[in-house]
Motif scaffolding. Structure first.
Motif, PDB file in Angstrom:
ATOM      1  N   GLU A  36       0.749  -1.376  -0.075  1.00  0.00           N
ATOM      2  CA  GLU A  36       0.020  -0.168   0.018  1.00  0.00           C
ATOM      3  C   GLU A  36       0.769   1.259   0.029  1.00  0.00           C
ATOM      4  OE1 GLU A  36      -3.912  -1.886   2.606  1.00  0.00           O
ATOM      5  OE2 GLU A  36      -2.032  -0.953   3.458  1.00  0.00           O
ATOM      6  N   PHE A  37       1.867   0.951   0.900  1.00  0.00           N
ATOM      7  CA  PHE A  37       2.761   2.259   0.753  1.00  0.00           C
ATOM      8  C   PHE A  37       4.588   1.911   0.992  1.00  0.00           C
ATOM      9  CE2 PHE A  37       1.556   1.584   5.143  1.00  0.00           C
ATOM     10  CZ  PHE A  37       2.532   1.940   5.917  1.00  0.00           C
ATOM     11  N   PHE A  38       5.175   3.044   0.891  1.00  0.00           N
ATOM     12  CA  PHE A  38       6.720   2.650   0.837  1.00  0.00           C
ATOM     13  C   PHE A  38       7.432   3.392   1.826  1.00  0.00           C
ATOM     14  CE2 PHE A  38       6.040   0.979  -3.040  1.00  0.00           C
ATOM     15  CZ  PHE A  38       6.935  -0.185  -3.375  1.00  0.00           C
ATOM     16  N   PRO A  58      25.747  18.934  20.875  1.00  0.00           N
ATOM     17  CA  PRO A  58      25.399  19.181  19.589  1.00  0.00           C
ATOM     18  C   PRO A  58      26.247  18.445  18.513  1.00  0.00           C
ATOM     19  CG  PRO A  58      25.395  21.453  20.448  1.00  0.00           C
ATOM     20  CD  PRO A  58      25.954  20.248  21.562  1.00  0.00           C
ATOM     21  N   VAL A  59      25.741  17.892  17.397  1.00  0.00           N
ATOM     22  CA  VAL A  59      26.731  17.263  16.431  1.00  0.00           C
ATOM     23  C   VAL A  59      26.162  17.873  14.997  1.00  0.00           C
ATOM     24  CG1 VAL A  59      26.474  15.105  17.774  1.00  0.00           C
ATOM     25  CG2 VAL A  59      24.434  15.464  16.367  1.00  0.00           C
ATOM     26  N   LEU A  60      27.092  17.156  14.048  1.00  0.00           N
ATOM     27  CA  LEU A  60      26.825  17.947  12.739  1.00  0.00           C
ATOM     28  C   LEU A  60      26.685  16.839  11.693  1.00  0.00           C
ATOM     29  CD1 LEU A  60      26.795  20.747  11.340  1.00  0.00           C
ATOM     30  CD2 LEU A  60      28.965  20.548  10.928  1.00  0.00           C
ATOM     31  N   PRO A  61      25.724  15.947  11.571  1.00  0.00           N
ATOM     32  CA  PRO A  61      25.672  15.131  10.490  1.00  0.00           C
ATOM     33  C   PRO A  61      24.699  15.591   9.330  1.00  0.00           C
ATOM     34  CG  PRO A  61      23.842  14.791  12.163  1.00  0.00           C
ATOM     35  CD  PRO A  61      24.545  15.911  12.462  1.00  0.00           C
ATOM     36  N   MET A  62      24.764  14.615   8.344  1.00  0.00           N
ATOM     37  CA  MET A  62      24.079  14.908   6.916  1.00  0.00           C
ATOM     38  C   MET A  62      23.463  13.533   6.540  1.00  0.00           C
ATOM     39  SD  MET A  62      27.086  16.167   4.330  1.00  0.00           S
ATOM     40  CE  MET A  62      27.987  15.071   3.207  1.00  0.00           C
ATOM     41  N   ALA A  63      22.276  13.491   5.909  1.00  0.00           N
ATOM     42  CA  ALA A  63      21.828  12.292   5.430  1.00  0.00           C
ATOM     43  C   ALA A  63      22.628  11.960   4.096  1.00  0.00           C
ATOM     44  CB  ALA A  63      20.254  12.289   5.180  1.00  0.00           C
ATOM     45  N   ILE A  64      22.673  10.690   3.868  1.00  0.00           N
ATOM     46  CA  ILE A  64      23.429  10.077   2.601  1.00  0.00           C
ATOM     47  C   ILE A  64      22.411   9.611   1.863  1.00  0.00           C
ATOM     48  CG2 ILE A  64      25.621   9.870   3.901  1.00  0.00           C
ATOM     49  CD1 ILE A  64      24.902   7.085   4.227  1.00  0.00           C
ATOM     50  N   SER A  65      22.626   9.012   0.506  1.00  0.00           N
ATOM     51  CA  SER A  65      21.729   8.488  -0.618  1.00  0.00           C
ATOM     52  C   SER A  65      21.357   7.125  -0.098  1.00  0.00           C
ATOM     53  CB  SER A  65      22.173   8.812  -1.958  1.00  0.00           C
ATOM     54  OG  SER A  65      23.354   8.081  -1.942  1.00  0.00           O
ATOM     55  N   GLN A  66      22.161   6.470   0.521  1.00  0.00           N
ATOM     56  CA  GLN A  66      22.194   5.017   0.782  1.00  0.00           C
ATOM     57  C   GLN A  66      20.803   5.077   2.026  1.00  0.00           C
ATOM     58  OE1 GLN A  66      24.763   6.579   0.571  1.00  0.00           O
ATOM     59  NE2 GLN A  66      26.104   5.144  -0.773  1.00  0.00           N
ATOM     60  N   ASN A  67      20.035   4.187   2.086  1.00  0.00           N
ATOM     61  CA  ASN A  67      18.938   4.262   2.698  1.00  0.00           C
ATOM     62  C   ASN A  67      18.208   2.607   3.022  1.00  0.00           C
ATOM     63  OD1 ASN A  67      17.045   3.457   0.465  1.00  0.00           O
ATOM     64  ND2 ASN A  67      17.565   5.557  -0.025  1.00  0.00           N
ATOM     65  N   ILE A  68      17.384   2.797   3.805  1.00  0.00           N
ATOM     66  CA  ILE A  68      16.479   1.693   4.112  1.00  0.00           C
ATOM     67  C   ILE A  68      15.035   1.783   3.395  1.00  0.00           C
ATOM     68  CG2 ILE A  68      14.968   0.100   5.656  1.00  0.00           C
ATOM     69  CD1 ILE A  68      17.889  -0.494   6.249  1.00  0.00           C
ATOM     70  N   LEU A  69      14.705   1.083   2.695  1.00  0.00           N
ATOM     71  CA  LEU A  69      13.241   1.160   1.905  1.00  0.00           C
ATOM     72  C   LEU A  69      12.555   0.083   2.376  1.00  0.00           C
ATOM     73  CD1 LEU A  69      11.926   2.737  -0.319  1.00  0.00           C
ATOM     74  CD2 LEU A  69      13.079   1.135  -1.915  1.00  0.00           C
ATOM     75  N   CYS A  70      11.334   0.265   2.627  1.00  0.00           N
ATOM     76  CA  CYS A  70      10.566  -0.652   3.014  1.00  0.00           C
ATOM     77  C   CYS A  70       8.895  -0.574   2.293  1.00  0.00           C
ATOM     78  CB  CYS A  70       9.825  -0.440   4.518  1.00  0.00           C
ATOM     79  SG  CYS A  70      11.239  -0.704   5.899  1.00  0.00           S
ATOM     80  N   ALA A  71       8.603  -1.933   1.858  1.00  0.00           N
ATOM     81  CA  ALA A  71       7.227  -1.750   1.275  1.00  0.00           C
ATOM     82  C   ALA A  71       6.219  -2.462   2.196  1.00  0.00           C
ATOM     83  CB  ALA A  71       7.067  -2.759   0.001  1.00  0.00           C
ATOM     84  N   VAL A  72       5.094  -1.832   2.429  1.00  0.00           N
ATOM     85  CA  VAL A  72       4.268  -2.148   3.383  1.00  0.00           C
ATOM     86  C   VAL A  72       2.599  -2.376   3.179  1.00  0.00           C
ATOM     87  CG1 VAL A  72       3.468  -1.722   5.682  1.00  0.00           C
ATOM     88  CG2 VAL A  72       5.661  -0.463   4.922  1.00  0.00           C
ATOM     89  N   CYS A  73       1.805  -3.222   3.574  1.00  0.00           N
ATOM     90  CA  CYS A  73       0.526  -3.509   3.460  1.00  0.00           C
ATOM     91  C   CYS A  73      -0.127  -3.777   4.850  1.00  0.00           C
ATOM     92  CB  CYS A  73       0.301  -4.649   2.475  1.00  0.00           C
ATOM     93  SG  CYS A  73      -1.590  -4.704   1.946  1.00  0.00           S
ATOM     94  N   GLN A  74      -1.149  -3.388   5.195  1.00  0.00           N
ATOM     95  CA  GLN A  74      -1.829  -3.821   6.394  1.00  0.00           C
ATOM     96  C   GLN A  74      -2.385  -5.198   6.243  1.00  0.00           C
ATOM     97  OE1 GLN A  74      -4.173  -1.499   9.063  1.00  0.00           O
ATOM     98  NE2 GLN A  74      -3.983   0.261   7.662  1.00  0.00           N
ATOM     99  N   ASN A  75      -2.437  -5.931   7.390  1.00  0.00           N
ATOM    100  CA  ASN A  75      -3.032  -7.196   7.458  1.00  0.00           C
ATOM    101  C   ASN A  75      -4.374  -7.311   8.062  1.00  0.00           C
ATOM    102  OD1 ASN A  75      -0.596  -8.346   6.158  1.00  0.00           O
ATOM    103  ND2 ASN A  75       0.222  -8.883   8.273  1.00  0.00           N
TER     104      ASN A  75
END
Ligand code: ADP
Ligand code: NG1
Ligand code: MG
Length: 472
Positions: A36-38, A58-75
């Motif tokens: 239903e969604f990602f 405080p810290v100084l990070p930035m997001a990178i292009s590598q990621n976790i992708l999930c595909a989801v559907c309710q049961n």
């Protein structure tokens, strides 16, 4: 309503992105229905401010292009089903009403699904607090391309994708700050007592800028990086799972004990102070430099034994264990308080310095900005190696090769393995730097042949935080 505060919900997924298509097909094969969604949550690279977040700084990070992708559907029932596109991560199934997170025994890795369960549990507890119960279960297929156990925060991307998934299904407001804070708390169920950097940048990141992240409450201020700067991540290919050993929590408790001891030795109440930032900014109300002097003056010993600390604080062993230690550090007998506290406060000074230089707008200043920032990276690494003792010979080697090439670099993330981040001054220097690392490091490591070099050493640019995509 301020849209900036909430996670973006996109009306359709990027059909051109092969990973969405591949994951949708995998989902349909495994669950015989369409997702239903990602949910997409990035990893991060921390530019500077290492091992200071759990002391509240405080810290100084930035997001990178590598990621976790999930595909989801309710049961239709209460069942949660987890599958991973990589066969080394085994499938898992349980009821949403009976979540059990297995904390690993010393020396063993937690199974991957436990990170996902941490995120689900975080939202269940939030729902319970507001008098609700979770709705139905759901099926999830996961695809991740963040190098695992390598300091680029694959664990938090997984935990945050679970909180975001569970929150979306249960109509919890997708407020980024709320989700970042909840995710930081619930990742601790895996056993590591981290700060909140990884979960904060996972939700609050914005394309084009690093973020200066402050805590309690969590907030992010964009920091523009010098125009020509190109950051490079190089993976040492030595993995270090943070939940498998007590090293990470040992540093957390050393920082806490150092704080309490300094409070006691400066005649301040020590019982209630937990984080170094409370002592520095509220109780003592001193600048970083003065705090550094107090550490040097009062924490004079190289090693403090448990016995002498129990004596100083007038605590019996069980009281000391309860007040100061975690389950996996209760057998620790020695603590390096001076060195850890010095690293933390000096690293905070470097974070401030880094932000000031990066924020300079004058073009002339920008020219030597990269040199100055590089020097801060090198100093940070030296401190992590010598005072914090969380480096690894392969990380040191990568940093040394970088230095000889003229690039400032440091380990990023918790350390004990994983990646370094280096700063170059142009695309062409970046290409030559990568070629040098390839010749001087990767060619000499036999198992590097099993990896695609582009996935092991690469230039990186700041990306957006977590997003939801409604499936077509
Ligand atoms: P990191 O520095 O990457 O956050 P951690 O030791 O905190 O390292 O977490 C690494 C763990 O996260 C892995 O051992 C694995 O259990 C989990 N993990 C990372 N990426 C994935 C993935 N794509 N799929 C399943 N689990 C993953
Ligand atoms: P990694 O290496 O990504 O697991 C850990 C902590 C951070 C921070 C850094 C060191 C967690 C989830 N992450 O990161 O909070 O303390 O180490 O700066 O505990
Ligand atoms: Mg992690």
């Amino acid at each position: 309503m301020d849209d900036e505060k909430f996670v973006d919900i996109n009306s359709n997924c990027d059909a051109g992105d092969e990973r969405f298509v591949e994951l949708r097909d995998f989902f349909m094969k495994e669950f015989c229905k369409r997702p239903e969604f990602f949910v997409k949550v990035p990893g991060r690279v921390n530019l500077i401010g290492e091992h200071v977040d759990y002391s509240g700084f405080p810290v100084l990070p930035m997001a990178i292009s590598q990621n976790i992708l999930c595909a989801v559907c309710q049961n239709d029932d209460d069942i949660i089903q987890l599958k991973n596109i990589q066969s080394k991560y085994k499938g898992f199934k349980c009821s949403i009403n009976h979540i059990k997170i297995d904390v690993p025994a010393k020396g063993t890795y937690p199974a991957w699904h436990n990170y996902f369960l941490c995120g689900i549990q975080g939202i269940i507890e939030y729902l319970q607090k507001i008098g609700e119960t979770p709705r139905k279960g759901f099926s999830v297929a996961v695809s991740g391309n963040i190098p695992p156990a390598s300091g680029l925060s694959s664990s938090s991307a997984l935990v945050c994708s679970a909180t975001l998934t569970t929150a979306f299904i249960n109509d919890v407001p997708l407020n980024k700050q709320l989700l970042a804070t909840l995710s930081a708390s619930c990742e601790r169920y895996i056993g590591t007592q981290g700060g909140g950097m990884d979960q904060a940048i996972a939700f609050l990141a914005k394309k084009g800028c690093a973020q200066y992240i402050e805590f309690n409450p969590v907030r992010a201020t964009p920091v523009k990086l010098p125009e020509d700067s190109v950051f490079v991540i190089a993976n040492s290919l030595s993995e270090a799972n943070k939940a498998a050993t007590s090293d990470f929590n040992q540093r957390v408790v050393e920082c806490k004990i150092a704080t309490k001891l300094l409070a006691k030795l400066t005649d301040r109440p020590w019982q209630d102070v937990e984080k170094m930032i409370q002592l520095q900014s509220e109780i003592l109300d001193v600048e970083y430099e003065e705090f550094e002097n107090l550490v040097k003056k009062h924490l004079t010993k190289d090693v403090y034994t448990k016995a002498e600390l129990m004596d100083i604080f007038h605590l019996k062993e069980h009281e000391f264990n309860e007040k100061m230690l975690t389950t996996n550090t209760k057998d620790a007998k020695e603590f390096k308080l001076r060195q850890r506290a010095l690293h933390v406060i000096q690293e905070c000074i470097r974070v401030d310095h880094f932000c000031k230089i990066a924020n300079q707008t004058d073009e002339d200043d920008e020219e030597d900005a990269i040199d100055q920032l590089s020097e801060l990276l090198t100093k940070s690494h030296n401190s992590l190696k010598t005072l914090y003792e969380c480096s690894h010979p392969n990380l040191d080697e990568l940093v040394n090769i970088s230095k000889s090439f003229g690039v400032g670099a440091r380990l990023t993330g918790a350390g004990w393995g994983g990646c370094i981040v280096g700063l170059t001054d142009s695309i062409s220097t970046c290409d030559k730097y990568i070629a040098t690392l390839s010749d001087s490091y990767y060619d000499k490591i036999p198992h590097s042949k099993n990896f695609d070099l582009n996935e092991v050493v690469f230039a990186t640019e700041p990306q957006n935080g977590a997003e939801i995509f409604i499936a077509e």
